[in-house]
Scaffold this motif. Structure first.
Motif, short mmCIF file in Angstrom:
data_model
loop_
_atom_site.label_atom_id
_atom_site.label_comp_id
_atom_site.label_asym_id
_atom_site.label_seq_id
_atom_site.Cartn_x
_atom_site.Cartn_y
_atom_site.Cartn_z
N GLN A 184 0.75 -1.11 0.03
CA GLN A 184 0.03 0.13 -0.02
C GLN A 184 0.94 1.23 -0.04
N ILE A 185 0.42 2.24 -0.41
CA ILE A 185 1.16 3.74 -0.61
C ILE A 185 0.21 4.69 0.21
N TRP A 186 0.70 5.34 1.19
CA TRP A 186 -0.07 6.21 1.98
C TRP A 186 0.49 7.65 1.75
N GLY A 187 -0.29 8.57 1.43
CA GLY A 187 -0.10 9.91 1.40
C GLY A 187 -0.57 10.69 2.67
N THR A 188 0.30 11.40 3.38
CA THR A 188 -0.34 12.08 4.64
C THR A 188 -0.07 13.48 4.67
N GLY A 189 -0.64 14.20 5.64
CA GLY A 189 -0.35 15.68 5.75
C GLY A 189 -1.87 16.44 5.76
N GLY A 190 -1.88 17.73 5.76
CA GLY A 190 -2.99 18.59 5.45
C GLY A 190 -4.01 18.04 6.63
N MET A 191 -5.21 18.73 6.47
CA MET A 191 -5.58 19.47 5.02
C MET A 191 -5.51 20.79 5.37
N SER A 192 -6.45 21.68 5.14
CA SER A 192 -6.07 23.15 5.21
C SER A 192 -5.78 23.61 6.60
N HIS A 193 -4.74 24.41 6.81
CA HIS A 193 -4.39 24.90 8.22
C HIS A 193 -3.27 25.64 7.99
N GLN A 194 -3.27 26.68 8.95
CA GLN A 194 -2.10 27.68 9.13
C GLN A 194 -1.98 27.98 10.41
N LEU A 195 -0.68 27.65 10.80
CA LEU A 195 -0.38 27.66 12.21
C LEU A 195 0.33 28.99 12.68
N GLN A 196 0.35 30.01 11.89
CA GLN A 196 0.97 31.29 12.41
C GLN A 196 0.65 32.42 11.57
N GLY A 197 0.82 33.77 12.09
CA GLY A 197 0.55 34.60 11.27
C GLY A 197 -0.82 35.41 11.47
N ALA A 198 -1.31 36.29 10.61
CA ALA A 198 -2.46 36.93 10.49
C ALA A 198 -3.72 35.70 10.22
N ARG A 199 -3.24 34.91 9.45
CA ARG A 199 -4.57 33.59 8.99
C ARG A 199 -4.28 32.53 9.89
N ALA A 200 -3.85 32.53 10.97
CA ALA A 200 -3.61 31.22 11.94
C ALA A 200 -4.90 30.86 12.07
N GLY A 201 -5.34 29.46 12.15
CA GLY A 201 -6.50 28.71 12.45
C GLY A 201 -7.10 28.72 11.09
N LEU A 202 -6.81 28.99 9.88
CA LEU A 202 -7.57 29.16 8.71
C LEU A 202 -7.91 27.73 8.35
N ILE A 203 -9.25 27.32 8.02
CA ILE A 203 -9.68 26.23 7.46
C ILE A 203 -10.58 26.49 6.47
N ASN A 204 -10.41 25.85 5.32
CA ASN A 204 -11.28 25.87 3.97
C ASN A 204 -11.99 24.48 3.70
N PRO A 205 -13.17 24.32 4.27
CA PRO A 205 -13.61 22.80 3.77
C PRO A 205 -14.21 22.89 2.38
N GLU A 206 -14.46 23.75 1.87
CA GLU A 206 -14.93 23.82 0.36
C GLU A 206 -13.91 23.11 -0.34
N TRP A 207 -12.79 23.84 -0.26
CA TRP A 207 -11.37 23.69 -0.92
C TRP A 207 -11.13 22.32 -0.69
N ASP A 208 -11.09 21.81 0.61
CA ASP A 208 -10.44 20.79 0.97
C ASP A 208 -11.33 19.43 0.29
N ASN A 209 -12.65 19.55 0.44
CA ASN A 209 -13.46 18.62 -0.32
C ASN A 209 -13.60 18.54 -1.92
N ARG A 210 -13.20 19.47 -2.45
CA ARG A 210 -12.92 19.71 -3.85
C ARG A 210 -11.61 19.01 -4.28
N PHE A 211 -10.76 19.18 -3.28
CA PHE A 211 -9.47 18.44 -3.64
C PHE A 211 -9.61 16.88 -3.40
#
Length: 280
Positions: A184-211
């Protein structure tokens, strides 16, 4: 010959490792997250993979600013959980598959991918959390693992197109290995998130589900999403999703979706999970 039978995509949020290790998988907060992996845990018991090629990113545990490999493959026999500042996770050591790993490394280099070969390293939550999510509590992981680390921490990260092409090359390498192995091959990481700066806490469910929709598609349009779109739409850490494209590229153009899960929130990010198989 060896064969890639399935691909798994999953977030690798470190808080999930904490929840698992502290027995909080079914509390009010974490219950809906872990419930989305129940299907996969039962499925993995039936599938019994011999090897998992686990694509993840190191978080300054094995690599730092002294050396930054774009793509690194673990060819060692054993990898211990890394100490990320609060002690190593009390999970089993990861057992490698050196024969297949060296075969893949040689095949990729001859296929014009400049791989960094790692024979000794500790592995952090990017690798151990997905194992816990898919297999639960274990005295020993039920599969061998080939770590494949990707730089998505320091500029410049590889493009989605290059990651997809690497997945295709990995599939060719596995198929040329003479031993009969369920891989099996697994791809990990994501999804939308930002850990620092003015947009810290950003989550974009619409884009994530499109992906996730694009991963299920029969074309390869997802490989051409530019870095700037990941940054704009999914935050600075959303670029981790290019690692899912290594998994997807290894499965061929047509796939069948076996399971899909998405949940917000988990810590300051979204949880995404998908199980695909080649549809040949």
């Amino acid at each position: 010959m060896a064969r890639i039978t399935a691909g798994v995509g999953s977030s690798h949020v470190p808080l999930l490792g904490v929840a698992h290790d502290q027995g909080k998988e079914r509390d009010d907060y974490f219950g809906p997250i872990f419930a989305g992996y129940d299907w996969t845990r039962e499925w993995e018991k039936q599938e019994k993979p011999d090897v998992v090629i686990l694509v993840y990113n190191d978080h300054a545990s094995a690599f730092d600013m002294r050396f930054i490999p774009t793509f690194a493959i673990g060819c060692g026999e054993r990898y211990k959980p890394a100490d990320e500042g609060w002690g190593p996770r009390k999970v089993p050591d990861v057992i490698g598959h050196p024969d297949l790993a060296w075969h893949i490394a040689q095949s990729l280099i001859l296929d014009e991918f400049d791989m960094t070969i790692i024979n000794e390293m500790d592995v952090d939550h990017g690798l151990t959390v997905p194992l816990s999510m898919m297999f639960g509590a274990c005295e020993a992981w039920p599969t061998t693992v080939i770590p494949l680390a990707v730089n998505v921490v320091t500029y410049p990260p590889p493009s989605g197109n290059r990651c997809w092409a690497l997945g295709e090359a990995i599939a060719r390498a596995v198929e040329s290995f003479p031993e009969d192995l369920n891989v099996q091959i697994w791809g990990t990481g994501g999804m939308s998130h930002q850990l620092q700066g003015a947009r810290a806490g950003l989550i974009n469910p619409e884009w994530d589900n499109r992906f996730l929709d694009l991963l299920e598609a029969e074309d390869d349009a997802v490989r051409h999403i530019p870095h700037i779109e990941y940054l704009r739409e999914t935050g600075s850490e959303g670029i981790e999703m290019v690692m899912w494209l290594i998994m997807r590229g290894a499965l061929g153009h047509k796939v069948k979706t076996l399971h899909r899960h998405y949940h917000v929130p988990c810590s300051n990010t979204a949880i995404g999970h998908i199980v695909l198989e080649p549809n040949t």
